[in-house]
Design an enzyme around this catalytic site. Sequence first.
Site, short mmCIF file in Angstrom:
data_model
loop_
_atom_site.label_atom_id
_atom_site.label_comp_id
_atom_site.label_asym_id
_atom_site.label_seq_id
_atom_site.Cartn_x
_atom_site.Cartn_y
_atom_site.Cartn_z
N ASP A 134 2.73 -57.93 -2.03
CA ASP A 134 2.99 -56.76 -2.87
C ASP A 134 2.71 -57.30 -4.37
O ASP A 134 3.23 -56.49 -5.23
CB ASP A 134 4.46 -56.55 -2.65
CG ASP A 134 5.59 -57.53 -3.13
OD1 ASP A 134 5.14 -58.82 -3.51
OD2 ASP A 134 6.57 -57.15 -3.35
N TYR A 145 -0.72 -66.90 -2.52
CA TYR A 145 -1.66 -65.59 -2.84
C TYR A 145 -3.23 -66.20 -2.62
O TYR A 145 -3.54 -67.12 -2.92
CB TYR A 145 -1.67 -65.09 -4.48
CG TYR A 145 -0.30 -64.98 -4.59
CD1 TYR A 145 0.14 -63.49 -4.67
CD2 TYR A 145 0.87 -65.53 -5.31
CE1 TYR A 145 1.31 -62.88 -5.07
CE2 TYR A 145 2.01 -65.05 -5.69
CZ TYR A 145 2.17 -63.68 -5.38
OH TYR A 145 3.56 -63.25 -6.07
N HIS A 193 10.57 -58.11 -3.79
CA HIS A 193 10.19 -58.77 -4.95
C HIS A 193 11.12 -58.67 -6.07
O HIS A 193 10.99 -58.92 -7.27
CB HIS A 193 9.03 -58.51 -5.44
CG HIS A 193 8.11 -59.66 -5.88
ND1 HIS A 193 6.93 -60.03 -5.28
CD2 HIS A 193 8.04 -60.48 -7.13
CE1 HIS A 193 6.33 -61.25 -5.91
NE2 HIS A 193 7.11 -61.34 -6.76
#
Length: 342
Positions: free
Chosen positions: A159, A131, A233
């Site tokens: 996401d 991230y 996810h």
Amino acid sequence: MEGLLCVDDFEKEALSKLEKSVCDYYRSGADDELTVKDNRDSFSRILIRPRILRDVSNRDLSTTILGKKVSVPLGISPTAMQRLAHPDGECGSAKATEIVGGILILSFFSTSSYEEVAAASPNVRKWFQFYMHKDRSINEAVFKRAEKAGFEALVLTVDAQYVGKRRASEKNPIQFPSHLRLPNAVPDEEKLDVSKVHDSIDHSVTWEGFKLQRMPYVQAAELGVDAIIVSNHGGRQIDTAPATIDILPSIVRAVDNRLEVYLDSGIRRGTDIFKALALGAKMVFVGRPAIWGLAVDGAKGAKRVMEILRDELDLTMALTGVADIKSITSKFVCTKDSLLKL
């Protein structure tokens, strides 16, 4: 483990061993968990159309991923905090992946460092999830560490800049043990405050921000990347998002061979892997199944889960009349509605 014959068996055994808060963390999905359920149910709505009287005496499960051979198109998704399941944690998952010859994606929220994983399984193919940090100097330092440890590719997860509402975990939050750390997410902290880890993530980042990275990375065709992972996810972010196997064909058509397409979310059986490959995925990844294996018996349990999935894929190919991975095409799957039109 002798009596555990499938992923569901491992899940039941794992849930009997883990603390309830840890079970809730791993099992939970967003809101009503409709996408979690649909990820699995959608595979059941796809049928396999076997071909008979074909020579399947020898089968080849290997394929090429990003230019390098893998023994089986099966890997482990970036699954956070695996040492909550077992002390072997991510190192155990790496060992399991190395044995079956797949690819490990190490979570940004791993409880094992890049260096520990590399030392535990020096020959495993490994990518790392990331991230974007607000502090870009941290990004650069992390990339250098991962590359030095032998990680081949950067997998950008796009996401989850915010965490989905997972009710079970909110009602029964995990208490992060004091002896564990998240050495890749917050590499400079001696004492970890898990609740503040997400504060360091750049919630404003767009596709433009990803053009700065130098390693191969897995995300979108327009940026000239190498591959995309079709994932929701595991149903943990936004509920009622499409099941990945349902959306897969449209994504394969959209990228039109410009890059490789992989899939995760919902894989529990070898037949699921076969169906994903038939609909255009080059490889699949599993998250929760590896966790269930770890919880049952550490690296040995994770290895057994991966072996079961590999062996089920092999048997599916044999019973379907397919001798090698490249021969698995859409002609081997259908729906009940399409059968009525034949």
